[in-house]
Design an enzyme around this catalytic site. Structure first.
Site, short mmCIF file in Angstrom:
data_model
loop_
_atom_site.label_atom_id
_atom_site.label_comp_id
_atom_site.label_asym_id
_atom_site.label_seq_id
_atom_site.Cartn_x
_atom_site.Cartn_y
_atom_site.Cartn_z
N SER A 93 0.84 -1.19 0.00
CA SER A 93 0.00 0.00 0.00
C SER A 93 0.89 1.25 0.00
O SER A 93 1.68 1.43 -0.91
CB SER A 93 -0.97 -0.06 1.18
OG SER A 93 -2.01 0.88 1.05
N ASP A 161 -9.45 -4.39 -5.57
CA ASP A 161 -8.78 -3.54 -4.57
C ASP A 161 -8.81 -2.09 -5.06
O ASP A 161 -8.16 -1.75 -6.05
CB ASP A 161 -7.34 -4.01 -4.37
CG ASP A 161 -6.57 -3.19 -3.35
OD1 ASP A 161 -7.01 -2.08 -2.96
OD2 ASP A 161 -5.49 -3.66 -2.94
N HIS A 174 -8.15 -5.24 -0.33
CA HIS A 174 -6.89 -4.58 0.03
C HIS A 174 -6.25 -5.21 1.27
O HIS A 174 -5.07 -5.00 1.52
CB HIS A 174 -7.11 -3.07 0.23
CG HIS A 174 -5.84 -2.29 0.30
ND1 HIS A 174 -4.94 -2.25 -0.74
CD2 HIS A 174 -5.32 -1.53 1.29
CE1 HIS A 174 -3.90 -1.49 -0.38
NE2 HIS A 174 -4.10 -1.06 0.83
#
Length: 192
Positions: A93, A161, A174
């Protein structure tokens, strides 16, 4: 000036992990910790150590930039102290933004991204064995890792995601990357 000598504390491979926004865990509960564990199982005959990239991993505008500078500084200092050491870079991320920037791919314009503030020096690029990216925000703006690192990069985006897939609407996707740790470790083991 004499060349630095390797010390007993130098591992063959250092795994640098940049965790996601607000992600708990030593290296990151969702990605860093399970990936490091999988790497230890998959890479034999070499010593591994881990390093948690020290950065806020919050929503501030400078968070990814701070991580970018810290990761590059760590690679530089380790390369000087441990000249034979290789690196595996792991980013999840916002941590993927940190890694992207560090290898010269700007995350500016992506979710929790930033402009590049430092890059791994060209002479140290061959020391990076593998780049493992999960839920990489630059993918949602149509970018990917290109150039010298492309063949060494594992970059996965779970279906739906929203952080890495433009128009994605499955927020739980995610949080699903723990299940890809072994696949990433197999990829990295083939590169070291």
């Amino acid at each position: 000036m004499t060349a630095p000598t390797a010390s007993a504390a130098c591992s063959d491979i250092e795994v640098l992990s940049a965790r996601g926004t607000f992600e708990p865990g030593s290296l990151g509960l969702i990605v860093g910790d399970p990936v490091y564990s999988a790497l230890r199982q998959r890479i034999s005959g070499k010593t591994l150590s881990s390093y948690r990239v020290d950065y806020p991993a919050d929503l501030s505008l400078t968070s990814a930039a701070q991580g970018n500078a810290e990761l590059v500084n760590r690679v530089r200092s380790q390369a000087a102290s441990c000249p034979n050491q290789r690196f595996i870079l792991v980013g999840y991320s916002q941590g993927a933004n940190v890694v992207d920037n560090s290898i010269g791919i700007s995350s500016a314009g992506a979710v929790v991204g930033s402009p590049i503030v430092a890059t791994i020096p060209k002479e140290l690029e061959p020391k990076v064995s593998a780049v493992l990216l999960f839920g990489n925000p630059i993918r949602s703006i149509g970018k990917s890792v290109t150039g010298t690192y492309q063949s060494r990069t594992f970059d996965i985006c779970a279906k739906g995601d929203p952080v890495c897939e433009q128009g994605g609407g499955d927020t739980l996707a995610h949080l699903s990357y723990r299940s890809n740790a072994n696949e990433a470790a197999v990829f990295a083991a083939g590169k070291v």
